[in-house]
Write a protein that holds these residues in place. Structure first.
Motif, PDB file in Angstrom:
ATOM      1  N   UNK A 101      32.864 -17.808  -1.800  1.00 56.91           N
ATOM      2  CA  UNK A 101      34.072 -17.392  -2.499  1.00 56.91           C
ATOM      3  C   UNK A 101      34.483 -15.976  -2.108  1.00 56.91           C
ATOM      4  N   UNK A 102      35.752 -15.826  -1.680  1.00 56.59           N
ATOM      5  CA  UNK A 102      36.302 -14.520  -1.339  1.00 56.59           C
ATOM      6  C   UNK A 102      35.994 -14.050   0.065  1.00 56.59           C
ATOM      7  N   UNK A 103      35.310 -14.869   0.859  1.00 57.94           N
ATOM      8  CA  UNK A 103      34.948 -14.444   2.214  1.00 57.94           C
ATOM      9  C   UNK A 103      36.186 -14.371   3.103  1.00 57.94           C
ATOM     10  N   UNK A 104      36.315 -13.288   3.852  1.00 53.86           N
ATOM     11  CA  UNK A 104      37.401 -13.148   4.820  1.00 53.86           C
ATOM     12  C   UNK A 104      37.082 -13.965   6.065  1.00 53.86           C
ATOM     13  N   UNK A 105      38.087 -14.649   6.575  1.00 52.23           N
ATOM     14  CA  UNK A 105      37.935 -15.439   7.799  1.00 52.23           C
ATOM     15  C   UNK A 105      38.518 -14.630   8.948  1.00 52.23           C
ATOM     16  N   UNK A 149      45.995 -17.629   2.482  1.00 54.53           N
ATOM     17  CA  UNK A 149      46.456 -16.516   3.320  1.00 54.53           C
ATOM     18  C   UNK A 149      46.897 -15.366   2.417  1.00 54.53           C
ATOM     19  N   UNK A 150      46.391 -14.176   2.715  1.00 50.82           N
ATOM     20  CA  UNK A 150      46.764 -12.986   1.967  1.00 50.82           C
ATOM     21  C   UNK A 150      48.094 -12.450   2.479  1.00 50.82           C
ATOM     22  N   UNK A 151      48.658 -11.489   1.766  1.00 50.03           N
ATOM     23  CA  UNK A 151      49.966 -10.941   2.157  1.00 50.03           C
ATOM     24  C   UNK A 151      49.903 -10.243   3.515  1.00 50.03           C
ATOM     25  N   UNK A 152      48.706  -9.772   3.897  1.00 52.53           N
ATOM     26  CA  UNK A 152      48.590  -9.108   5.196  1.00 52.53           C
ATOM     27  C   UNK A 152      48.335 -10.094   6.334  1.00 52.53           C
ATOM     28  N   UNK A 153      48.345 -11.409   6.019  1.00 51.08           N
ATOM     29  CA  UNK A 153      48.198 -12.425   7.050  1.00 51.08           C
ATOM     30  C   UNK A 153      46.790 -12.942   7.255  1.00 51.08           C
ATOM     31  N   UNK A 154      45.797 -12.268   6.668  1.00 49.57           N
ATOM     32  CA  UNK A 154      44.415 -12.714   6.829  1.00 49.57           C
ATOM     33  C   UNK A 154      44.141 -13.926   5.934  1.00 49.57           C
ATOM     34  N   UNK A 155      43.149 -14.743   6.360  1.00 50.16           N
ATOM     35  CA  UNK A 155      42.710 -15.879   5.562  1.00 50.16           C
ATOM     36  C   UNK A 155      41.458 -15.502   4.771  1.00 50.16           C
ATOM     37  N   UNK A 156      41.334 -16.080   3.568  1.00 52.74           N
ATOM     38  CA  UNK A 156      40.100 -15.970   2.795  1.00 52.74           C
ATOM     39  C   UNK A 156      39.723 -17.348   2.285  1.00 52.74           C
ATOM     40  N   UNK A 157      38.433 -17.514   1.975  1.00 55.17           N
ATOM     41  CA  UNK A 157      37.940 -18.735   1.344  1.00 55.17           C
ATOM     42  C   UNK A 157      37.937 -18.562  -0.165  1.00 55.17           C
ATOM     43  N   UNK A 175      29.709 -23.308   2.325  1.00 61.48           N
ATOM     44  CA  UNK A 175      28.526 -23.494   1.484  1.00 61.48           C
ATOM     45  C   UNK A 175      28.514 -24.920   0.937  1.00 61.48           C
ATOM     46  N   UNK A 176      27.365 -25.570   1.002  1.00 63.40           N
ATOM     47  CA  UNK A 176      27.252 -26.966   0.611  1.00 63.40           C
ATOM     48  C   UNK A 176      27.321 -27.177  -0.888  1.00 63.40           C
ATOM     49  N   UNK A 177      27.471 -28.438  -1.258  1.00 61.14           N
ATOM     50  CA  UNK A 177      27.439 -28.815  -2.654  1.00 61.14           C
ATOM     51  C   UNK A 177      28.672 -28.456  -3.456  1.00 61.14           C
ATOM     52  N   UNK A 178      29.714 -27.904  -2.835  1.00 63.26           N
ATOM     53  CA  UNK A 178      30.941 -27.494  -3.526  1.00 63.26           C
ATOM     54  C   UNK A 178      32.105 -27.663  -2.562  1.00 63.26           C
TER      55      UNK A 178
END
Length: 365
Positions: free
Chosen positions: A236-240, A258-266, A249-252
């Protein structure tokens, strides 16, 4: 369920109770015959040579020779495929990943207290996997057990072909900003082949590999060692970031945003009703909503996870690259995508890697 010769199974465990429990689980399967039982890896190796089983159900921690060494020895002799019966603990997960690296083809998890595990779930998983690998072995008795390939491109196979899908006739003129992969049974070996054959990654790559939560960190670390490239477990919250491979992460279940600056997060995605976790469908759908030009890849696995999510991508003319079912350990997930008409191309694993590299090239038309 009897349509031909019975599948010959060798059960290996140092516990009398566990061997008896496995026998009880498999009793209803009339197409599976337990032809022998071993109490350690050395005995398993001897019985494998003498009894010629189609499949071995192998424990990990045993005296004399443990399950990892036994798997390595059986794989070296091109013996029957080995399914690990392992504890769903951090220690058991690490050992199971090492067994997969040594040549095991699959695993079934049991609770660390065997008496309290979910018998119905283990029975179903074990029966399905013994049937699959037994039939595979019976269909190609001269072939060796599937082992981890080196992280380098393999020769292409002749089955590579586009399918008659509108998106397959549409030239892709964009460079992907996100690659999402769905994979299940047979994934650890297949991912080494695919990711090892890829060139530089100009965008994030996220993998939904069906695994328990306790397994994915060790699996990511194993891939990093094998591939010599950045691989991490995603939470949760990891930047890609471009260049890094993320194993969810398994089991979930997880989605990308996409954030406003264009980056992706999980982000964690509770609920949703998925049967298998992490859900490829949920990952694919979120990629279609958040990325400018996502690419989906569906690899080996049981079931149909990924088909619904890939359908939404293919309808918008994004590439959906599907492994040729004939080259899969289990062709269920790719086959479901092909039958649903959502695959834009059906390719070998090596050809999927080449196709991704081509899409990464800005001048690709």
């Amino acid at each position: 369920m009897m349509d031909g010769p019975r599948i010959r199974l060798l059960v290996v465990d140092d516990s009398n109770f566990v061997r008896a429990a496995l026998r009880k689980m498999l009793e209803p399967a009339s197409d599976i015959e337990i032809v022998g039982e071993a109490r350690d890896g050395a005995e398993a190796l001897r019985l494998s040579r003498r009894l010629k089983p189609h499949v071995v159900a192998m424990d990990l921690n045993m005296p004399v020779m443990d399950g990892i060494e036994a798997v390595r020895a059986i794989a070296r002799e091109k013996g029957p495929p080995c399914i690990m019966v392992s504890n769903e603990t951090s220690e058991g997960a690490g050992a199971t990943i090492r067994a997969l690296e040594a040549g095991a083809v699959d695993f079934v998890c049991k609770n660390s207290s065997f008496i309290s595990f979910d018998m119905a779930s283990i029975e179903r998983q074990l029966t399905e996997k013994v049937r699959h690998w037994g039939r595979w072995r019976m269909a190609a008795p001269g072939e060796g057990v599937v082992t981890s390939p080196p992280p380098s491109p393999l020769p292409p196979v002749s089955m590579d072909h586009p399918v008659d899908h509108p998106a397959s006739r549409h030239g892709f003129h964009h460079r992907p900003d996100l690659v999402v992969i769905g994979v299940s049974t047979g994934g650890p070996v297949t991912l080494v082949e695919l990711l090892g054959a890829l060139g530089p990654l100009p965008c994030p790559l996220v993998v939904a590999q069906h695994m328990p939560a306790s397994f994915t960190a060790g699996f990511a670390a194993s891939l990093a060692r094998t591939l010599k490239r950045p691989v991490a477990e995603g939470g949760d919250g990891m930047a890609l970031v471009p260049g890094r491979i993320v194993i969810l992460r398994g089991g979930a279940d997880w989605v990308v945003r996409r954030l406003v600056d264009g980056r992706f997060v999980l982000l964690a995605a509770p609920g949703g009703g998925a049967i298998h976790h992490p859900s490829a469908d949920r990952l694919f759908r979120s990629a279609g909503q958040e990325a400018v030009f996502p690419v989906a890849v569906i690899l080996t696995g049981m079931g149909d996870d990924g088909t619904a999510g890939a359908g939404e991508l293919a309808a918008r003319r994004f590439p959906v690259l599907v492994q040729d079912p004939d080259s899969c350990a289990v062709g269920g997930m790719p086959g479901a995508a092909i039958r649903a008409g959502v695959a834009t191309e059906v390719l070998s694993v090596a050809a999927i890697a080449r196709r991704l590299d081509t899409l990464f090239t800005p001048t690709q038309a």
